[in-house]
Design a protein around this motif. Sequence first.
Motif, PDB file in Angstrom:
ATOM      1  N   GLU A  70      12.877 -71.612 -12.500  1.00 40.39           N
ATOM      2  CA  GLU A  70      13.685 -72.708 -12.743  1.00 40.39           C
ATOM      3  C   GLU A  70      14.033 -73.420 -13.680  1.00 40.39           C
ATOM      4  O   GLU A  70      14.262 -73.624 -13.962  1.00 40.39           O
ATOM      5  N   ALA A  71      13.243 -72.938 -14.959  1.00 40.09           N
ATOM      6  CA  ALA A  71      13.160 -73.503 -16.198  1.00 40.09           C
ATOM      7  C   ALA A  71      13.921 -72.753 -16.972  1.00 40.09           C
ATOM      8  O   ALA A  71      14.513 -73.004 -17.590  1.00 40.09           O
ATOM      9  N   GLU A  89      17.326 -73.904 -15.619  1.00 40.96           N
ATOM     10  CA  GLU A  89      17.595 -75.317 -15.993  1.00 40.96           C
ATOM     11  C   GLU A  89      17.943 -75.133 -17.805  1.00 40.96           C
ATOM     12  O   GLU A  89      18.928 -75.356 -17.951  1.00 40.96           O
ATOM     13  N   MET A 137      21.684 -73.930 -17.419  1.00 44.66           N
ATOM     14  CA  MET A 137      22.562 -74.859 -17.797  1.00 44.66           C
ATOM     15  C   MET A 137      22.438 -75.713 -18.482  1.00 44.66           C
ATOM     16  O   MET A 137      23.952 -76.038 -19.143  1.00 44.66           O
ATOM     17  N   ASP A 138      21.560 -76.183 -19.259  1.00 39.55           N
ATOM     18  CA  ASP A 138      22.219 -76.731 -20.549  1.00 39.55           C
ATOM     19  C   ASP A 138      23.091 -75.567 -21.112  1.00 39.55           C
ATOM     20  O   ASP A 138      23.664 -76.608 -22.008  1.00 39.55           O
ATOM     21  N   LYS A 166      19.638 -82.060 -19.802  1.00 38.81           N
ATOM     22  CA  LYS A 166      19.658 -82.284 -18.551  1.00 38.81           C
ATOM     23  C   LYS A 166      20.149 -83.820 -18.507  1.00 38.81           C
ATOM     24  O   LYS A 166      20.424 -84.063 -17.141  1.00 38.81           O
ATOM     25  N   ARG A 196      26.355 -81.988 -14.593  1.00 36.86           N
ATOM     26  CA  ARG A 196      25.371 -81.298 -13.672  1.00 36.86           C
ATOM     27  C   ARG A 196      25.575 -81.808 -12.264  1.00 36.86           C
ATOM     28  O   ARG A 196      26.137 -82.983 -11.997  1.00 36.86           O
ATOM     29  N   ARG A 202      21.125 -79.729  -6.977  1.00 35.61           N
ATOM     30  CA  ARG A 202      20.607 -77.967  -6.940  1.00 35.61           C
ATOM     31  C   ARG A 202      21.339 -77.922  -5.399  1.00 35.61           C
ATOM     32  O   ARG A 202      21.041 -78.703  -3.997  1.00 35.61           O
ATOM     33  N   PRO A 242      20.219 -75.242  -9.940  1.00 35.12           N
ATOM     34  CA  PRO A 242      21.426 -76.236 -10.404  1.00 35.12           C
ATOM     35  C   PRO A 242      22.656 -75.955 -10.391  1.00 35.12           C
ATOM     36  O   PRO A 242      23.153 -75.025 -10.627  1.00 35.12           O
ATOM     37  N   ASP A 276      26.958 -77.541 -11.318  1.00 33.49           N
ATOM     38  CA  ASP A 276      27.378 -78.175 -12.134  1.00 33.49           C
ATOM     39  C   ASP A 276      28.386 -78.658 -11.374  1.00 33.49           C
ATOM     40  O   ASP A 276      29.217 -78.488 -10.638  1.00 33.49           O
TER      41      ASP A 276
END
Length: 415
Positions: free
Chosen positions: A40-41, A44, A47-48, A55, A68, A71, A88, A90
């Motif tokens: 999950e990290a 993320e 996504m960044d 975030k 974002r 989820r 996540p 968008d």
Amino acid sequence: MAGLVDDDLIARLAGQARAQGVSLVGEGGLLQQLTKRVLEAALEGEMDSHLGSGKHVRAGRTSSGNARNGRRVKTVLTEAGPVELDVPRDRDGSFTPQIARKRQRRLSGVDDLVLSLTAKGLTTGEVSAHLAEVYGAEVSKETISTITDRVLDSMGEWQSRPLDRVYPVVFIDAIQVKIRDGQVANRPIYVALAVTADGHRDILGMWAGEHGDGEGAKFWLRVLTEIRNRGTQDVCIVVCDGLKGLPDAVATVWPRTVVQTCIVHLLRNSFKYASRKDWTAIAAALKPVYTAPSEQAALDRFAEFAAAWEQKYPAIVRLWTNAWAEMVPFLAFHTDIRSIICTTNAIESLNARFRRAVNARGHFPNELAAMKILYLTVMSLDPTGRGRQRWSNRWKAALNAFEITFDGRLSNPRT
């Protein structure tokens, strides 16, 4: 990688898990929880990178105007078992995660594990049971078959890859497999295993035998022509076990090549006609024949063998007599060349792995299924696909003998 994770942190996590009665592996275990957090990290972080912002940055303040948008829950199968991920999303739906792609239900490590277990000889049912027992993952036999089917493209590439221009020795052997084609019957799959000019083992390819009573010159001409078209312009010695039509095909494709009966197979076939209690004595009596310094000396030793054993085992004497013409070239070779031809460890270890994979399954639905399993076995020996291992620690001496015996053909092959 050793310094990437703090050892004290790992020790504390493991200690806390034990103190709270949490298992390290299995459903809800520490390893599964860590896998979820790490994945999950990573998502993320993806996504960044996709948004070009952190975030909590609002949509209007990002360079793209995207942001974002909550989820979605997705369960993926990992080597730690099934893991439920919060993936996540968008606002404009343009985010495409790489660590757990859309519609992907298994991470690549699981597929690699399935292929590895299959190559080691486990059946689809055994692989399914292993994943359920060790990882708590339910993977059907059909899914496992689908995973292994993905190697078919790479198998085709491997079977057609370019080969060396010249090989000192090529061994051609057969693996018997049971094919269910109407009824279960034995079918041969032929394997060409070469010694390279730098003294390594190279598995050139595999070919399913044709229907009927055996392969003839037409079949072997097709196989050898394929090898030649892949780049092999010359072979010094082809070693085989009385394969019908092969010598004629060799003479057509590589006119200068010597066809040599496999001494190991000749000995093994001899034992088929003898009581087990006589095997040691027969082996000792035949050794002076194939280790003789010349053909005349071999004839003398063979006459002594025949005098001692022909009355009890006439079939063995007849076997060697019939094979003598293809055995004779061996007697003219330097002892270093003989040692390469008679070295069985690499061949026998490969055949043992093949037999283990084949015997575990009993029979195959078709030739392609059998070829797939044998290919996976080859890849498990060497993931690079070359199937290479060092043939002999004394290769330099053998190489010199080959260069002299075969007039420099290894260093200067004809085009």
